[in-house]
Write a protein that holds these residues in place. Structure first.
Motif, short mmCIF file in Angstrom:
data_model
loop_
_atom_site.label_atom_id
_atom_site.label_comp_id
_atom_site.label_asym_id
_atom_site.label_seq_id
_atom_site.Cartn_x
_atom_site.Cartn_y
_atom_site.Cartn_z
N SER A 142 46.92 45.18 41.22
CA SER A 142 45.83 44.20 41.26
C SER A 142 45.69 43.72 42.70
O SER A 142 46.63 43.80 43.49
CB SER A 142 46.17 43.01 40.35
N ARG A 143 44.50 43.20 43.02
CA ARG A 143 44.31 42.72 44.40
C ARG A 143 45.26 41.56 44.70
O ARG A 143 45.77 41.43 45.81
CB ARG A 143 42.85 42.31 44.60
N LYS A 144 45.51 40.72 43.70
CA LYS A 144 46.43 39.60 43.88
C LYS A 144 47.83 40.10 44.24
O LYS A 144 48.46 39.61 45.18
CB LYS A 144 46.48 38.77 42.61
N ASP A 145 48.32 41.09 43.50
CA ASP A 145 49.66 41.61 43.76
C ASP A 145 49.72 42.38 45.07
O ASP A 145 50.71 42.28 45.82
CB ASP A 145 50.11 42.51 42.60
N ALA A 146 48.68 43.15 45.37
CA ALA A 146 48.65 43.92 46.62
C ALA A 146 48.66 42.97 47.81
O ALA A 146 49.35 43.20 48.82
CB ALA A 146 47.41 44.81 46.67
#
Length: 267
Positions: free
Chosen positions: A196-200
């Protein structure tokens, strides 16, 4: 001993320096004065940081121990002429105007004045990064100590020759922009591989902070550390090979070279 630090111009960089000075308690709010042509800006800084607001250049400049000249480069000559008549013999004139050389200020306010040119870093919120500094012949290191202390409130200070200032602007001050570009590319790469963009984003930020700290702490060349992270036929060496094949190393160096060329053009 109580001093008067006057800011002529209350823009974002001036605010960053003021915020750092107060956060580090290197100067007191009652020692800091600010004047800006936009009165609402003066009022905001006065209310936000409990510093002294001024209604004129004369009020801010008179009896100042340090005058921080934080106006737009295109306004430097006009405002310098106004400041000149209020400058005290003791005053140290500190310019943070990009591209404006000491010799220009010597022409505008007098060759007998104590002048320091500063290029602040762009990471004032985090109090990291380097600020560059050089002085004219009327200032010695002891006189400049309060200015060093002021700039150290927003990061580290590097004394360099004035002919390196344009290079410093393109390499150091613009440096965070290069890293932000690389960060965004890594975040997009993480999304592409399934995160996810949050995790990346979280992974990339931690990796960049941790890697910088590691290089700083163990005092080794980055490639020495890199050698320990690439095993035979492994994942890391494959990624490094691909970056080398794409010429990324040279393209980064060329980008800085072009930014330096542009910085010299603007100066």
């Amino acid at each position: 001993m109580k001093q008067k630090i006057a800011f002529i111009g209350g823009g974002n960089m001036a605010e960053g320096i003021i915020r750092g000075m107060l956060k580090e308690a290197s100067f007191l709010p009652e020692e800091i004065y600010v004047y800006d042509i936009i009165s609402s800006r003066v009022e905001f800084l006065k209310q936000e940081y409990k510093i002294q607001g001024c209604v004129s250049i004369g009020e801010a400049t008179k009896e100042a121990d340090i005058l921080v000249f934080a106006v737009r480069p295109q306004d430097a000559e006009n405002v310098s002429v106004q400041v000149k008549s209020f400058l005290e013999e003791k005053s140290i004139f500190v310019s943070i105007c990009a591209g404006v050389r000491i010799k220009s200020f010597e022409q505008w306010i007098g060759s007998d004045k104590k002048i320091i040119r500063v290029m602040p870093n762009t990471l004032t919120e985090t109090q990291r990064g380097y600020t560059s500094l050089c002085m004219n012949g009327n200032v010695d290191r002891e006189m400049a100590e309060p200015v060093f202390r002021m700039m150290e409130a927003i990061g580290r200070v590097m004394e360099i020759t004035e002919d390196m200032f344009d290079n410093f602007t393109a390499y150091s001050c613009t440096g965070p922009a290069y890293l932000l570009y690389l960060m965004n590319a890594l975040i997009d790469a993480g999304v592409r591989t399934g995160f996810s963009r949050k995790d990346a984003r979280a992974i990339t930020i931690e990796n960049m902070i941790g890697t910088a700290m590691k290089v700083e702490q163990i005092k080794k060349h980055p490639f020495e550390i890199l050698d320990t992270m690439t095993s035979p036929g492994g994942v890391g060496i494959e990624g490094i090979y691909t970056m080398n094949e794409e010429g990324i190393y040279g393209k980064i160096m060329h980008s800085v070279e072009e930014a330096t060329r542009r910085s010299k053009e603007l100066a």
